[in-house]
Each structure stands twice: as C-alpha cells, then as structure tokens.
Design a protein around this motif. Structure first.
Motif, PDB file in Angstrom:
ATOM      1  N   LYS A   9       0.792  -1.232   0.000  1.00 42.34           N
ATOM      2  CA  LYS A   9       0.000   0.000   0.000  1.00 42.34           C
ATOM      3  C   LYS A   9       0.825   1.284   0.000  1.00 42.34           C
ATOM      4  O   LYS A   9       0.378   2.298  -0.524  1.00 42.34           O
ATOM      5  N   ASP A  10       2.006   1.265   0.569  1.00 45.69           N
ATOM      6  CA  ASP A  10       2.816   2.488   0.614  1.00 45.69           C
ATOM      7  C   ASP A  10       3.409   2.848  -0.741  1.00 45.69           C
ATOM      8  O   ASP A  10       3.671   4.018  -1.012  1.00 45.69           O
ATOM      9  N   ASP A  11       3.615   1.847  -1.590  1.00 48.18           N
ATOM     10  CA  ASP A  11       4.292   2.071  -2.863  1.00 48.18           C
ATOM     11  C   ASP A  11       3.380   2.059  -4.088  1.00 48.18           C
ATOM     12  O   ASP A  11       3.769   2.551  -5.149  1.00 48.18           O
ATOM     13  N   TYR A  12       2.195   1.479  -3.953  1.00 43.88           N
ATOM     14  CA  TYR A  12       1.330   1.301  -5.117  1.00 43.88           C
ATOM     15  C   TYR A  12      -0.120   1.634  -4.790  1.00 43.88           C
ATOM     16  O   TYR A  12      -0.556   1.519  -3.650  1.00 43.88           O
ATOM     17  N   GLU A  13      -0.856   2.004  -5.824  1.00 42.25           N
ATOM     18  CA  GLU A  13      -2.306   2.148  -5.701  1.00 42.25           C
ATOM     19  C   GLU A  13      -2.893   0.758  -5.924  1.00 42.25           C
ATOM     20  O   GLU A  13      -2.629   0.125  -6.947  1.00 42.25           O
ATOM     21  N   LEU A  14      -3.680   0.272  -4.976  1.00 41.90           N
ATOM     22  CA  LEU A  14      -4.192  -1.090  -5.027  1.00 41.90           C
ATOM     23  C   LEU A  14      -5.679  -1.120  -5.333  1.00 41.90           C
ATOM     24  O   LEU A  14      -6.454  -0.371  -4.758  1.00 41.90           O
ATOM     25  N   ILE A  15      -6.041  -1.999  -6.235  1.00 41.23           N
ATOM     26  CA  ILE A  15      -7.439  -2.263  -6.554  1.00 41.23           C
ATOM     27  C   ILE A  15      -7.670  -3.713  -6.148  1.00 41.23           C
ATOM     28  O   ILE A  15      -6.944  -4.601  -6.597  1.00 41.23           O
ATOM     29  N   ILE A  16      -8.655  -3.965  -5.312  1.00 38.74           N
ATOM     30  CA  ILE A  16      -8.860  -5.299  -4.753  1.00 38.74           C
ATOM     31  C   ILE A  16     -10.177  -5.890  -5.255  1.00 38.74           C
ATOM     32  O   ILE A  16     -11.223  -5.253  -5.168  1.00 38.74           O
ATOM     33  N   ARG A  17     -10.087  -7.112  -5.767  1.00 39.19           N
ATOM     34  CA  ARG A  17     -11.267  -7.858  -6.203  1.00 39.19           C
ATOM     35  C   ARG A  17     -11.189  -9.266  -5.627  1.00 39.19           C
ATOM     36  O   ARG A  17     -10.111  -9.826  -5.472  1.00 39.19           O
ATOM     37  N   ASN A  18     -12.359  -9.858  -5.333  1.00 43.44           N
ATOM     38  CA  ASN A  18     -12.414 -11.150  -4.656  1.00 43.44           C
ATOM     39  C   ASN A  18     -12.496 -12.363  -5.574  1.00 43.44           C
ATOM     40  O   ASN A  18     -12.434 -13.490  -5.103  1.00 43.44           O
ATOM     41  N   ASN A  19     -12.665 -12.148  -6.870  1.00 48.75           N
ATOM     42  CA  ASN A  19     -12.683 -13.274  -7.805  1.00 48.75           C
ATOM     43  C   ASN A  19     -12.384 -12.773  -9.212  1.00 48.75           C
ATOM     44  O   ASN A  19     -12.384 -11.572  -9.482  1.00 48.75           O
ATOM     45  N   GLY A  20     -12.128 -13.716 -10.095  1.00 46.17           N
ATOM     46  CA  GLY A  20     -11.756 -13.371 -11.465  1.00 46.17           C
ATOM     47  C   GLY A  20     -12.852 -12.656 -12.229  1.00 46.17           C
ATOM     48  O   GLY A  20     -12.577 -11.786 -13.049  1.00 46.17           O
ATOM     49  N   PHE A  21     -14.098 -13.011 -11.963  1.00 51.92           N
ATOM     50  CA  PHE A  21     -15.211 -12.358 -12.649  1.00 51.92           C
ATOM     51  C   PHE A  21     -15.264 -10.869 -12.323  1.00 51.92           C
ATOM     52  O   PHE A  21     -15.398 -10.030 -13.206  1.00 51.92           O
ATOM     53  N   ASP A  22     -15.150 -10.526 -11.020  1.00 53.25           N
ATOM     54  CA  ASP A  22     -15.157  -9.117 -10.618  1.00 53.25           C
ATOM     55  C   ASP A  22     -13.954  -8.370 -11.179  1.00 53.25           C
ATOM     56  O   ASP A  22     -14.050  -7.204 -11.564  1.00 53.25           O
ATOM     57  N   ALA A  23     -12.813  -9.045 -11.227  1.00 54.42           N
ATOM     58  CA  ALA A  23     -11.605  -8.419 -11.775  1.00 54.42           C
ATOM     59  C   ALA A  23     -11.783  -8.121 -13.265  1.00 54.42           C
ATOM     60  O   ALA A  23     -11.459  -7.027 -13.740  1.00 54.42           O
ATOM     61  N   LEU A  24     -12.312  -9.080 -14.004  1.00 50.95           N
ATOM     62  CA  LEU A  24     -12.526  -8.875 -15.439  1.00 50.95           C
ATOM     63  C   LEU A  24     -13.573  -7.796 -15.683  1.00 50.95           C
ATOM     64  O   LEU A  24     -13.422  -6.981 -16.600  1.00 50.95           O
ATOM     65  N   SER A  25     -14.603  -7.732 -14.860  1.00 47.94           N
ATOM     66  CA  SER A  25     -15.606  -6.667 -14.980  1.00 47.94           C
ATOM     67  C   SER A  25     -14.966  -5.301 -14.771  1.00 47.94           C
ATOM     68  O   SER A  25     -15.264  -4.346 -15.486  1.00 47.94           O
ATOM     69  N   TRP A  26     -14.083  -5.214 -13.780  1.00 51.12           N
ATOM     70  CA  TRP A  26     -13.372  -3.949 -13.514  1.00 51.12           C
ATOM     71  C   TRP A  26     -12.522  -3.559 -14.723  1.00 51.12           C
ATOM     72  O   TRP A  26     -12.529  -2.403 -15.151  1.00 51.12           O
ATOM     73  N   LEU A  27     -11.835  -4.527 -15.304  1.00 50.10           N
ATOM     74  CA  LEU A  27     -11.024  -4.259 -16.494  1.00 50.10           C
ATOM     75  C   LEU A  27     -11.907  -3.823 -17.669  1.00 50.10           C
ATOM     76  O   LEU A  27     -11.590  -2.877 -18.390  1.00 50.10           O
ATOM     77  N   ASP A  28     -13.024  -4.517 -17.853  1.00 48.27           N
ATOM     78  CA  ASP A  28     -13.928  -4.217 -18.964  1.00 48.27           C
ATOM     79  C   ASP A  28     -14.590  -2.847 -18.844  1.00 48.27           C
ATOM     80  O   ASP A  28     -15.134  -2.337 -19.819  1.00 48.27           O
ATOM     81  N   ASN A  29     -14.542  -2.246 -17.669  1.00 44.16           N
ATOM     82  CA  ASN A  29     -15.066  -0.888 -17.484  1.00 44.16           C
ATOM     83  C   ASN A  29     -14.043   0.180 -17.837  1.00 44.16           C
ATOM     84  O   ASN A  29     -14.221   1.347 -17.496  1.00 44.16           O
TER      85      ASN A  29
END
Length: 131
Positions: free
Chosen positions: A33-53
């Motif tokens: 957290k100190d070095d990077y901006e973090l985006i957290i998702r709990n599964n691959g589907f949510d991660a892909l949805s975030w990317l697709d947005n």
C-alpha cells in the motif's frame, strides 16, 4: 494546483489484486500500500468486470483457486484480449504444485509464486516488472 486536486492525481502505479482469501489480500495490502495504488477484487469475474469498465492496471496479481471464475480462466481472458495481454501478471497458488499450474496456464505469465510467499521476493519481482 489545489491540494484536493493533488490528492486525486496519483503517481503511484496501479496493481489489481485478485484473491478470495481475505488474509492474503490483507497481507498484500499491508506490504504494497505504501508504494502502489491497489485495486482489490475477490474473484476473477469481478476483476474482469473492472477491467472491462476501461480500467487498466500496471500489474495484476491473481490467486489461482477462486470461486466463480478462477485464476486460469482470468489469465486466459487477459492473455487472449487485445487490450490486456501486455499487462504483467503474477499468479499465486496455495494448493497446487507450480508445475501443475504451468500445465493449466498455457500462456506466458510474468511470475508464479507458491503461497505462503516471501514478501521481499514478491516486492522485488513487482519492482522489476514495473521498471
């Protein structure tokens, strides 16, 4: 530039963290957290949805075993995409041997680490990939 505008403008690289284990997400958040901006998702589907947005991280760290849409499916979706295939990707696994995972993921990934992982080694791998 106003102080409020400066707070919105982040110069930190973005890392998408994808894991269904809260303890692993908390550990990753603590060490990164100190070095990077973090985006957290709990599964691959949510991660892909975030990317697709329209969101594009600088790096993705994903667990292999997750509900709904596992790490292998996420890696495949990312690597066959024209938009995401060049994003560095590190896969973490806690239950399978790394050799088994290599056979399940026939795509080039930037790193493969067993859980539990050494935080220092992970941070060095991330630093190398993002520089």
């Amino acid at each position: 530039m106003k102080l409020i505008d400066m707070a919105r403008t982040s110069t930190k690289k973005k890392i998408l963290l994808v894991d269904d284990e809260l303890a692993i997400l908390k550990l990753l958040e603590f060490i990164l957290k100190d070095d990077y901006e973090l985006i957290i998702r709990n599964n691959g589907f949510d991660a892909l949805s975030w990317l697709d947005n329209g969101n594009i991280p600088d790096l993705i760290i994903s667990d292999m075993e997750m509900p709904y849409f596992d790490g292998a499916e996420l890696v495949k979706s990312i690597k066959v995409s024209g938009f995401y295939r060049d994003i560095p990707l590190i896969v973490l696994s806690g239950s399978e041997s790394l050799e088994n995972i290599k056979t399940k993921i026939p795509y080039e990934i930037s790193g493969l680490m067993a859980k539990p992982f050494n935080p220092g080694i992970l941070k060095e791998k991330i630093k190398t990939l993002l520089n």
